[in-house]
Design a protein around this motif. Structure first.
Motif, mmCIF file in Angstrom:
data_model
loop_
_atom_site.group_PDB
_atom_site.id
_atom_site.type_symbol
_atom_site.label_atom_id
_atom_site.label_comp_id
_atom_site.label_asym_id
_atom_site.label_seq_id
_atom_site.Cartn_x
_atom_site.Cartn_y
_atom_site.Cartn_z
ATOM 1 N N LEU B 101 -5.785 4.613 1.748
ATOM 2 C CA LEU B 101 -5.424 3.666 0.334
ATOM 3 C C LEU B 101 -4.767 2.417 0.835
ATOM 4 N N ASP B 102 -3.631 2.359 1.640
ATOM 5 C CA ASP B 102 -2.988 1.421 1.974
ATOM 6 C C ASP B 102 -3.827 0.313 2.937
ATOM 7 N N GLU B 103 -4.670 1.099 3.875
ATOM 8 C CA GLU B 103 -5.663 0.072 4.565
ATOM 9 C C GLU B 103 -6.583 -0.511 3.730
ATOM 10 N N LEU B 104 -6.985 0.183 2.760
ATOM 11 C CA LEU B 104 -8.382 -0.661 1.942
ATOM 12 C C LEU B 104 -7.719 -1.786 0.926
ATOM 13 N N VAL B 105 -6.548 -1.448 0.539
ATOM 14 C CA VAL B 105 -5.917 -2.666 -0.468
ATOM 15 C C VAL B 105 -5.285 -3.781 0.503
ATOM 16 N N TYR B 106 -5.353 -3.565 1.931
ATOM 17 C CA TYR B 106 -4.574 -4.425 2.623
ATOM 18 C C TYR B 106 -4.918 -6.142 2.360
ATOM 19 N N ALA B 107 -6.204 -6.241 2.547
ATOM 20 C CA ALA B 107 -6.649 -7.508 2.393
ATOM 21 C C ALA B 107 -6.437 -8.123 0.966
ATOM 22 N N GLU B 109 -3.999 -7.360 -1.117
ATOM 23 C CA GLU B 109 -2.666 -7.723 -1.337
ATOM 24 C C GLU B 109 -2.305 -8.955 -0.619
ATOM 25 N N ASN B 110 -2.857 -9.283 0.289
ATOM 26 C CA ASN B 110 -2.596 -10.593 1.228
ATOM 27 C C ASN B 110 -3.121 -11.650 0.494
ATOM 28 N N PHE B 113 -4.431 -10.398 -5.207
ATOM 29 C CA PHE B 113 -5.093 -9.939 -6.137
ATOM 30 C C PHE B 113 -4.344 -9.044 -7.134
ATOM 31 N N ARG B 115 -3.277 -6.304 -9.656
ATOM 32 C CA ARG B 115 -3.272 -4.705 -9.621
ATOM 33 C C ARG B 115 -4.742 -4.044 -10.194
ATOM 34 N N MET B 118 -7.766 -4.897 -8.047
ATOM 35 C CA MET B 118 -7.579 -4.027 -7.003
ATOM 36 C C MET B 118 -8.275 -2.762 -7.022
ATOM 37 N N GLN B 119 -7.933 -2.164 -8.432
ATOM 38 C CA GLN B 119 -8.250 -0.939 -8.731
ATOM 39 C C GLN B 119 -9.917 -0.971 -8.902
ATOM 40 N N LEU B 122 -11.696 -0.967 -5.526
ATOM 41 C CA LEU B 122 -11.396 0.385 -5.000
ATOM 42 C C LEU B 122 -12.458 1.384 -5.448
ATOM 43 N N ALA B 154 -12.751 -1.372 4.333
ATOM 44 C CA ALA B 154 -11.363 -2.299 4.295
ATOM 45 C C ALA B 154 -11.945 -3.772 4.400
#
Lengths: 353, 533
Positions: B101-107, B109-110, B113, B115, B118-119, B122, B154
């Motif tokens: 999960l962290d890996e997928l949202v990483y870009a 977040e930077n 986006f 929330r 992002m959802q 995902l 990702a």
């Protein structure tokens, strides 16, 4: 749901770092040994087997430090009285080398003193190892407020080095065996050190490239950093340092030290606030600093205060083999162990992935 | 979408450019294949597409590269993060977090986006790449195929319109590889993304490509697949046969070649014979060997004999137990039950110096075997380790990679060149048992032919060789015997010709084309065509 189950990684780092700072300089071997044992209990109860490498690596490093400390004491330690175990030929040094001796009689207090200090170093190191096992540095950085994120990242890459190092070491060990080279002893260590470091470094560079490609550190459109930011950050960091050193070493009045510390924190915080407004970064999972996390961090803080107080007012913690008497296990030590174990009271073992 | 105008790249400290004067443009919404020999500069070409070259790697770029209207000269990789998704050869080296999960949202977040956004991403991208069931998993527990899918997901999360992949299937078994390739096809056809992908095993992706970029001998050429296959040195087996038989239009796939199959059969004098195995001396023995990792049986009562003079192709999906088997034979993995004997001794009990004279293993990451600061030094230290005449290892290396500067650092070599160096280091001691774990990842055809020759040569000299690989064309080329494994057990064991021509959808191309005749490789078909009176 997920956010509730997750424990803020900062909690474990508060717990580990504060205990480590409090512990430094505490030479009572019983204190060091019982903290080590308590750390091991928490780590083994909480972590998945595969991720506990950082802790075991820190233990091994601790043992190495201990041995080195003993060897240095035997060769160069200041000669005091006491039961002589054996004698090394001593090298006479000119008088202006006061305080430094080479060789001479090896006495029980000399060895014990070195042993106590080595144990202390090992315990401090294990605190770091335990923290990075319980909350991987990468997770800690992700949980940081976005203003300190970049700062935290450089720390995280440095810290990620430890687990990378141990993984790299295993691979290199296997490969050395395949090439028919020794994997143990001094020759083994020498041959392994460079490739292990290289491997871990390479992994860090690859990680940095991947982060860059995925937008790490992007600013808002047209965002720039005002000049006041670095000034505030430097002033803040400097006064925090001076304040903390003053308080710990007792060189300045408590009020002045505390004042410097607080104003430094405020300045640093302000600079980070300005900076964070420029960064694009958002968070998907905000991990709240729950009451459980507060208990864990609080246990660390209590350890710190307890050790600080004892250090000042109850020199029992400093065991010196020359002052006579065996190191004693006090109520304070028991309390310390209880505080190190406290996190287990609020989190179930192995619950966190 | 992607435009190169007279581009040349020179790295700092290098005498010559990697390649020069590249001018081409890639259209949007299509699949573009990048091919070229080992070390020709494919990764440099791909790295330019998001500014990784030169902003991260250093070096001098002349000419101009424009990607989606942004110039690489003025944009750093992070400025391309919303436009270009990057997937590296080894997905794990690109992971920056601990869980999927962290890996997928990483870009995302930077890039700031919200929330909700992002959802949404995902769910959409997660479903499309079938990673939605993996969200809570630690990255370290993923299989190779899963890791590659997560890496691609990702890269896609921040909604780029271009995705650049450096040999995305090289570490995957055929099933996982075709799954990843199907995903790429979907991205192009259903979502109009631009996919740029380098691949050594051209046969896997040729039919998807709208254009092919060939990077070879310091030049970059771009054109239609058919024209590319006329000139490329790296072609699939059917194209090789098609070129030799002068078929027009040149077929690119087995399906396109099928109309020519009958005319080809006429040209071939006879079907190849399956030679029965002859009784040979055994050099390594496994008897009811079992290895358990927790509840998982990596090896389950495997009994296997490796003979002098044979090349054993070890195949099977990821997790079948191939690497464990090689680990047991080379004394790296302890057996739970059963026995293992190599050259009359249990490899686990051998001292390193003794072990290396009995068995040599080239691990999946051959770079692990290399420590020295230069190729020449590496070769000299291998001579010392094995007590060999000075220059022996260097001579072996020259057979694989004749043109590599001995002063270069092993880490600066390409994957393929590094494998060749590791192979030289191990082969120099001429161990009677030689094990290779996925040797062809990142190897071009020329290097593969060299490797095949060396393996044949070692086998003729009496060594028993085991090659674990997903590369069915390479196994067809080298193996005299083939063992198929699945979930820790041996499911087929026999002459390569018999086992491979019955291997279902992942048969070698030539076996598919000429079935039921058990032909396997382009080389033997072309040779047989020449025999006809």
């Amino acid at each position: 749901m997920r956010a509730q189950q997750r424990l803020h990684p900062g909690a474990w780092w508060c717990w580990g770092l504060l205990t480590a700072v409090g512990l430094s300089g505490v030479t009572n071997p019983l204190v060091s040994a019982s903290v080590l044992a308590a750390l091991a209990v928490v780590v083994s109860a909480r972590s998945v087997k595969a991720s506990s490498r950082a802790f075991s690596l820190s233990l091994r490093l601790g043992v190495m430090l201990l041995v080195v400390r003993l060897l240095i004491a035997i060769a160069f330690g200041a000669r005091t009285g006491g039961t002589v175990l054996w004698s090394l030929p001593s090298v006479p040094l000119p008088s202006w080398f006061a305080g430094i001796t080479i060789g001479g009689p090896v006495t029980v207090p000399l060895l014990l003193g070195a042993l106590y200090q080595g144990l202390n170093l090992a315990a401090v190191l294990a605190c770091f190892g335990a923290a990075s096992t319980l909350a991987p540095p990468a997770e800690l950085v992700a949980a940081l407020p976005r203003s300190v994120y970049e700062l935290g990242l450089s720390v995280a890459i440095a810290l990620a080095f430890l687990p990378e190092l141990s993984e790299s070491a295993q691979a290199v060990r296997a490969a050395r065996r395949l090439r028919g080279r020794p994997t143990s002893g001094l020759a083994g260590f020498r041959g392994m050190a460079i490739p292990v470091l290289e491997g871990a470094l390479e992994r860090s560079v690859a990680m940095a490239a991947a982060m860059d490609a995925r937008g790490f550190g992007r600013l808002r459109r047209g965002g720039t950093h005002p000049r006041v930011v670095p000034v505030l950050a430097v002033v803040g960091a400097a006064s925090v340092t001076v304040g903390a050193v003053g308080l710990l070493a007792g060189g300045v009045a408590t009020a002045v030290g505390a004042g410097l510390l607080l104003s430094g924190v405020a300045a640093a915080g302000w600079s980070l606030r300005i900076r964070s407004a420029q960064l694009l970064r958002t968070r998907f999972t905000e991990v709240p600093f729950s009451w459980r996390a507060s208990v864990i961090a609080g246990a660390g803080a209590c350890n710190f205060v307890l050790l600080l107080a004892l250090n000042r007012w109850a020199p029992l913690l400093v065991a010196s083999p020359t002052s006579g008497g065996a190191p004693s296990f006090s109520i304070a030590t028991a309390l310390l162990v209880a505080l190190v174990l406290a996190p287990l009271a609020v989190v179930r073992g192995g619950a966190q992935a | 979408m992607i435009t190169f105008s007279s581009v040349s790249v020179t790295y700092d400290g290098a005498d010559a450019s990697v390649w020069s004067d590249a001018s081409f443009s890639l259209q949007p919404g299509a699949f573009h294949l990048v091919v070229g020999p080992t070390g020709s500069g494919k990764s440099t070409l791909l790295g330019l597409m998001n500014g990784h070259v030169p902003h991260f790697t250093g070096g001098t770029v002349s000419g101009s590269v424009e990607v989606g209207g942004r110039s690489v000269a003025t944009h750093r990789p992070r400025d391309f993060a919303d436009l270009v998704g990057v997937v590296r050869q080894n997905p794990r080296s690109g992971f920056v977090t601990a869980t999927v999960l962290d890996e997928l949202v990483y870009a995302m977040e930077n890039l700031g986006f919200s929330r909700d956004a992002m959802q949404g991403q995902l769910e959409v991208v997660g479903r499309r790449l079938r990673v939605d069931a993996l969200l809570e998993r630690p990255l370290a527990t993923l299989s190779g195929g899963q890791a590659q899918r997560v890496a691609i997901a990702a890269a896609l999360m921040a909604g780029p319109s271009i995705v650049v992949l450096d040999e995305p299937t090289s570490g995957l078994d055929p099933d996982a590889a075709s799954e990843v390739l199907d995903l790429l096809v979907d991205l192009v056809h259903d979502h109009h993304m631009t996919v740029v992908c380098s691949e050594h095993r051209v046969e896997r992706v040729l039919d998807l490509a709208a254009s092919v970029v060939i990077v070879e001998d310091g030049r970059v050429w771009c054109g239609a697949p058919a024209a590319a296959m006329e000139r490329s040195s790296i072609v699939p087996p059917v194209v090789e046969v098609g070129r030799a038989a002068s078929w027009t239009p040149l077929p690119l796939t087995v399906a396109e070649a099928t109309p020519f199959a009958d005319s080809l059969r006429v040209l071939l004098p006879r079907a190849p014979e399956v030679s029965p195995p002859t009784a040979q001396r055994s050099v390594a023995d496994l008897s009811r060997a079992s290895v358990h990792y927790g509840d998982l049986a990596a090896l389950d009562a495997v009994t296997l004999e490796i003979h002098a003079g044979e090349v054993l192709g070890l195949m099977g999906p990821n997790g079948a137990g191939k690497s464990t088997l090689l680990g047991v034979l080379s004394g790296l993995v302890a057996l739970g039950e059963g026995t293992c004997t190599v050259g009359g001794a249990d490899p686990l009990t051998l001292q390193p110096a003794d072990l290396v004279r009995r068995v040599g293993l080239i691990p999946q990451d051959p770079g692990l075997l290399l420590y020295a600061a230069s190729v020449g030094e590496e070769c000299r230290s291998a001579d010392v380790d094995g007590g060999l005449t000075p220059g022996t290892t260097e001579a072996w290396f020259a057979r694989f990679q004749p043109s590599v500067d001995l002063l270069r650092h092993p880490r600066d070599l390409s994957e393929g060149q590094r494998l060749c160096l590791a192979l030289a280091v191990i082969c120099a001691s001429e161990p009677p048992v030689l094990l290779l774990d996925e040797p062809t990842c990142g190897l071009d055809n020329v290097a593969k032919v060299h490797l095949a020759e060396v393996l044949a040569d070692r086998a003729a000299a009496g060594a028993g060789i085991v090659v674990a690989s997903h590369d069915v064309e390479f196994i067809a080329e080298v193996a005299s015997r083939t063992v198929l494994m699945d979930r820790g057990v041996v499911v087929a064991d026999g002459p390569a010709r018999t086992v491979l021509s019955a291997a279902g959808p992942h048969r070698p191309q030539i076996a598919q084309l000429l079935s039921p005749d058990p032909w396997l490789t382009a080389a033997e078909v072309i040779a047989a065509m020449g025999e006809r009176p």
